[in-house]
Write a protein that holds these residues in place. Structure first.
Motif, PDB file in Angstrom:
ATOM      1  N   VAL A   1       0.851  -1.186   0.000  1.00 41.17           N
ATOM      2  CA  VAL A   1       0.000   0.000   0.000  1.00 41.17           C
ATOM      3  C   VAL A   1       0.890   1.239   0.000  1.00 41.17           C
ATOM      4  N   HIS A   2       0.738   2.064  -1.009  1.00 43.29           N
ATOM      5  CA  HIS A   2       1.524   3.291  -1.118  1.00 43.29           C
ATOM      6  C   HIS A   2       1.164   4.258   0.011  1.00 43.29           C
ATOM      7  N   ASP A   3       2.151   4.825   0.632  1.00 46.75           N
ATOM      8  CA  ASP A   3       1.937   5.858   1.645  1.00 46.75           C
ATOM      9  C   ASP A   3       1.948   7.213   0.942  1.00 46.75           C
ATOM     10  N   ILE A   4       0.808   7.546   0.342  1.00 40.78           N
ATOM     11  CA  ILE A   4       0.727   8.776  -0.450  1.00 40.78           C
ATOM     12  C   ILE A   4       0.477   9.963   0.481  1.00 40.78           C
ATOM     13  N   PRO A   5       0.753  11.174   0.032  1.00 39.24           N
ATOM     14  CA  PRO A   5       0.505  12.363   0.863  1.00 39.24           C
ATOM     15  C   PRO A   5      -0.951  12.448   1.311  1.00 39.24           C
ATOM     16  N   ARG A   6      -1.187  12.992   2.483  1.00 43.25           N
ATOM     17  CA  ARG A   6      -2.522  13.058   3.079  1.00 43.25           C
ATOM     18  C   ARG A   6      -3.514  13.844   2.232  1.00 43.25           C
ATOM     19  N   LYS A   7      -3.039  14.767   1.451  1.00 48.29           N
ATOM     20  CA  LYS A   7      -3.947  15.603   0.666  1.00 48.29           C
ATOM     21  C   LYS A   7      -4.783  14.788  -0.307  1.00 48.29           C
ATOM     22  N   PHE A   8      -4.313  13.559  -0.619  1.00 43.01           N
ATOM     23  CA  PHE A   8      -5.028  12.724  -1.577  1.00 43.01           C
ATOM     24  C   PHE A   8      -6.066  11.810  -0.924  1.00 43.01           C
TER      25      PHE A   8
ATOM     26  N   ASP B   1       7.311  -4.483   1.848  1.00 42.41           N
ATOM     27  CA  ASP B   1       8.379  -4.556   0.856  1.00 42.41           C
ATOM     28  C   ASP B   1       7.763  -4.542  -0.549  1.00 42.41           C
ATOM     29  N   PRO B   2       7.886  -3.451  -1.273  1.00 43.87           N
ATOM     30  CA  PRO B   2       7.276  -3.392  -2.615  1.00 43.87           C
ATOM     31  C   PRO B   2       7.905  -4.364  -3.603  1.00 43.87           C
ATOM     32  N   MET B   3       9.130  -4.852  -3.311  1.00 40.24           N
ATOM     33  CA  MET B   3       9.793  -5.749  -4.251  1.00 40.24           C
ATOM     34  C   MET B   3       9.172  -7.141  -4.242  1.00 40.24           C
ATOM     35  N   VAL B   4       8.526  -7.540  -3.154  1.00 44.16           N
ATOM     36  CA  VAL B   4       7.898  -8.859  -3.105  1.00 44.16           C
ATOM     37  C   VAL B   4       6.403  -8.781  -3.391  1.00 44.16           C
TER      38      VAL B   4
ATOM     39  N   GLY C   1       7.320   9.302 -10.186  1.00 47.60           N
ATOM     40  CA  GLY C   1       8.643   9.618  -9.661  1.00 47.60           C
ATOM     41  C   GLY C   1       9.124   8.665  -8.588  1.00 47.60           C
ATOM     42  N   ARG C   2       8.304   7.710  -8.212  1.00 48.76           N
ATOM     43  CA  ARG C   2       8.675   6.756  -7.164  1.00 48.76           C
ATOM     44  C   ARG C   2       9.438   5.573  -7.762  1.00 48.76           C
ATOM     45  N   PRO C   3      10.368   4.971  -6.990  1.00 50.05           N
ATOM     46  CA  PRO C   3      11.108   3.802  -7.513  1.00 50.05           C
ATOM     47  C   PRO C   3      10.200   2.602  -7.777  1.00 50.05           C
TER      48      PRO C   3
ATOM     49  N   TRP D   1       7.438   2.575  -9.211  1.00 53.19           N
ATOM     50  CA  TRP D   1       6.820   2.724 -10.528  1.00 53.19           C
ATOM     51  C   TRP D   1       7.652   2.053 -11.615  1.00 53.19           C
ATOM     52  N   LYS D   2       8.954   2.108 -11.462  1.00 57.16           N
ATOM     53  CA  LYS D   2       9.861   1.614 -12.507  1.00 57.16           C
ATOM     54  C   LYS D   2       9.908   0.093 -12.573  1.00 57.16           C
ATOM     55  N   LYS D   3       9.366  -0.592 -11.570  1.00 58.64           N
ATOM     56  CA  LYS D   3       9.354  -2.054 -11.570  1.00 58.64           C
ATOM     57  C   LYS D   3       8.592  -2.596 -12.775  1.00 58.64           C
ATOM     58  N   MET D   4       7.394  -2.036 -13.023  1.00 60.17           N
ATOM     59  CA  MET D   4       6.596  -2.438 -14.189  1.00 60.17           C
ATOM     60  C   MET D   4       6.000  -1.222 -14.879  1.00 60.17           C
ATOM     61  N   TRP D   5       6.582  -0.063 -14.603  1.00 61.82           N
ATOM     62  CA  TRP D   5       6.108   1.192 -15.181  1.00 61.82           C
ATOM     63  C   TRP D   5       4.620   1.400 -14.901  1.00 61.82           C
ATOM     64  N   GLY D   6       4.239   1.073 -13.668  1.00 59.97           N
ATOM     65  CA  GLY D   6       2.891   1.339 -13.193  1.00 59.97           C
ATOM     66  C   GLY D   6       1.874   0.264 -13.490  1.00 59.97           C
ATOM     67  N   ARG D   7       2.244  -0.772 -14.218  1.00 63.14           N
ATOM     68  CA  ARG D   7       1.258  -1.788 -14.600  1.00 63.14           C
ATOM     69  C   ARG D   7       0.853  -2.685 -13.432  1.00 63.14           C
ATOM     70  N   ASP D   8       1.573  -2.630 -12.327  1.00 62.01           N
ATOM     71  CA  ASP D   8       1.171  -3.371 -11.131  1.00 62.01           C
ATOM     72  C   ASP D   8       0.459  -2.471 -10.124  1.00 62.01           C
ATOM     73  N   HIS D   9       0.182  -1.218 -10.493  1.00 58.25           N
ATOM     74  CA  HIS D   9      -0.519  -0.273  -9.625  1.00 58.25           C
ATOM     75  C   HIS D   9      -2.027  -0.325  -9.893  1.00 58.25           C
ATOM     76  N   PHE D  10      -2.820  -0.103  -8.855  1.00 54.20           N
ATOM     77  CA  PHE D  10      -4.269   0.006  -9.035  1.00 54.20           C
ATOM     78  C   PHE D  10      -4.847   0.946  -7.987  1.00 54.20           C
ATOM     79  N   LEU D  11      -5.963   1.576  -8.328  1.00 53.02           N
ATOM     80  CA  LEU D  11      -6.673   2.455  -7.408  1.00 53.02           C
ATOM     81  C   LEU D  11      -8.171   2.334  -7.633  1.00 53.02           C
ATOM     82  N   VAL D  12      -8.940   2.810  -6.672  1.00 59.40           N
ATOM     83  CA  VAL D  12     -10.397   2.744  -6.720  1.00 59.40           C
ATOM     84  C   VAL D  12     -10.945   4.151  -6.903  1.00 59.40           C
TER      85      VAL D  12
END
Length: 591
Positions: free
Chosen positions: A202-209, A276-279, A318-320, A322-333
């Protein structure tokens, strides 16, 4: 007295004959006494357990003599004898040999020892070794019972290593197999983790979001008290007790636009979270996209609608991770329909923001309550209902109750007053009151679900919760939408004609767990709710894209994007009866 030329004393010859005669007399008496004893025991008692040059001990002699039925020693077991460098000199077969053979040989050993001179180079060991070898060679010719294994040109020592050979049938000549060399032992892996392939970071994004939006809940809507709707982890206020309509617990006045908050709190209960985002197999972005854009949907200034969405995408890229799969493993609701996030970036005055149109966003998986049939990166998940159970039994009891419920009306939302029921959504806001809506749906067998502002509506899921068979007028309403939550065979749970109504109602009731979101403050044990099915669908989608990238393939290149609805619904392209329904895109807000 003059010393003899050969350097030996003449008296020694006489002494030698005296010793020899005495020994022969003594040994004859001893032999008669112990003729029934094994040779190893005779040798031990006669020469001692630790005599030099003799191979054997009290535990194991050169040959083991086996007695016959009369008790007399008659033959010897097989033995393999090796010299001091580990080479076999001879081996005896499992044949009968007279004991006198071994007695004669030991007499030769004794004579050799008496004749040996301390100053000569040939010692007792070398002389007796030669005698031993010669005797065995002669015995081989004489009896044919001793088989040479390896010819030795000159034996310089008496063999000193004995290895017992397991007796084999006489018709076989079996050689003892060598001991296998020790192999590198690989320790078995521990049982695989049940979270293998399911870890989520789970990304620890800034509170404003996210959190700041809830802290300023009064600004989220000009018509609805979103602060009240945000109570109870996004479930809303608890509904008053009404056992005629609801079960005892788990019922809340839930606002459909709080789905992002509910999902985020359910994620906190997910069993396979990792730091651990790598696993991680997938990365969840807890951005409250619907609450964010909902503040400015009617604002003519497009910049305000896009500001936070653009900043979030820039932060993620800009997060490291992201470069693992260039965002293709990211999801949001995003708890609104896709048209609220798919504005043409070239048209600032158009409806909604451009969250789904950014190049980075197209790599992500977007979970929304209604997707676009012509795009491939947004996937639908159910609208939240009023029921949020905390135990499996709560779900089972509700399903049984809906099966046994007597329904007075064939249709709800129809024409005939005798057979149908109509709920008027006027200024009284009856359609938004859980009590009025659930009372209507529970009294009907079929619930009509025409498109509204868009293809879908929340009452689809409320009718399923009430055990009412939904009737659709467009395949874009459910059939190409909720692919992770509804059966592919849509005829099992929905209809246009009231045929097999009872069977369809049973199928609808089975779908209840698929369309509810459990209470985030608890955890269901065996039931998979809408959250679990959504996470499973996301993980499968990310894994598919990961494999495509590993194979060097272009992601989602197997079908044109505008025909995404066909590929995701049927798994292949081609002509379908629904093609006319999707020949042109539905306008903004369903117009």
């Amino acid at each position: 007295m003059e010393k003899p030329l050969n350097g030996k004393c003449p008296c020694r010859t006489q002494s030698w004959y005296i010793v020899l005669i005495s020994f022969l007399i003594w040994f004859s008496l001893f032999y008669l006494y112990s003729s029934s004893m094994t040779f190893g025991k005779v040798g031990d008692s006669f020469l001692g357990n630790n005599r030099t040059g003799f191979v054997g001990s009290s535990e194991s002699s050169i040959h083991d003599v086996v007695k016959d039925e009369t008790g007399n020693a008659s033959y010897v077991n097989d033995v393999k004898i090796e010299d001091n460098v580990g080479k076999a000199i001879y081996e005896t077969e499992n044949d009968r040999k007279p004991i006198k053979f071994y007695i004669d040989r030991d007499i030769d050993w004794l004579i050799a020892s008496l004749m040996a001179d301390d100053n000569e180079t040939e010692t007792f060991e070398t002389i007796s070794g030669k005698i031993l070898e010669e005797e065995f060679r002669n015995s081989s010719k004489r009896r044919g019972r001793i088989k040479p294994v390896e010819a030795v040109a000159a034996a310089t020592t008496i063999p000193k290593k004995v290895e017992q050979v397991v007796p084999q049938p006489r018709t076989q000549n079996v050689v003892k197999p060598q001991e296998p060399k020790p192999q590198n032992i690989v320790k078995p892996e521990p049982y695989p983790s049940p979270c293998l392939g399911r870890y989520i970071f789970v990304h620890d994004i800034p509170r404003k979001f996210n959190q700041d939006l809830l802290d300023n809940c009064q600004s989220l809507s000009s018509w609805t008290d979103m602060c009240e709707s945000a109570l109870n982890l996004g479930l809303g206020p608890t509904l008053p007790s009404n056992e005629k309509l609801y079960s005892k617990t788990g019922w809340f006045s839930t606002n459909q636009f709080l789905l992002e908050v509910i999902f985020h709190n359910r994620m906190k209960q997910y069993q396979c979270l990792t730091n651990d985002p790598m696993v991680a197999s997938a990365i969840y972005v807890p951005y409250y996209a619907g609450l964010d854009v909902g503040r400015y949907l009617w604002d003519p200034i497009g910049y305000r609608r896009d500001h936070d969405a653009m900043e979030l995408v820039k932060w993620l890229a800009g997060r490291p991770e992201w470069k693992k799969m260039w965002g293709r493993d990211h999801f949001l609701v995003a708890g609104r329909i896709n048209w609220d996030f798919r504005r043409d970036l070239k048209n600032v005055s158009d409806w909604g923001n451009g969250l789904l149109s950014y190049p980075e966003s197209k790599n992500m998986t977007m979970l929304i309550i209604e997707s676009s049939p012509w795009n491939n990166n947004d996937f639908t998940i159910p609208y939240p209902t009023y029921f949020h159970p905390s135990r499996d039994d709560d779900v089972f009891q509700w399903q049984n109750r809906m099966k046994e419920l007597k329904r007075r009306f064939l249709f709800s939302f129809a024409v005939s007053r005798k057979r149908c029921r109509f709920l008027e959504c006027d200024q009284t806001q009856s359609c938004y009151k859980p009590e009025s809506l659930m009372k209507l749906l529970q009294s009907s067998i079929f619930c009509l679900q025409p498109p509204g502002d868009s293809y879908t509506r929340r009452s689809i899921f409320d009718s399923i919760l009430a055990g009412c068979v939904p009737v659709f007028f467009h395949p874009g309403s459910p059939y190409v939408q909720y692919l992770w939550h509804f059966p592919k065979d849509y005829t099992k749970y929905s209809a246009l004609i009231p045929a097999s109504a009872r069977a369809k109602r049973d199928e609808v009731i089975k779908l209840i767990p698929n369309v509810i979101y459990a209470d985030p403050a608890s955890r269901l044990q065996t039931i998979e709710d809408a959250f679990n099915l959504t996470v499973k669908g996301v993980l499968d989608r990310v894994e598919t894209m990961r494999n495509q990238m590993k194979d060097g393939k272009e992601v989602n290149s197997e079908f044109p994007e505008q025909e995404s609805w066909k590929y995701f619904t049927f798994g292949k392209l081609g002509g379908y009866e629904w093609d006319p329904f999707f020949s042109s895109k539905l306008g903004k807000r369903g117009t």
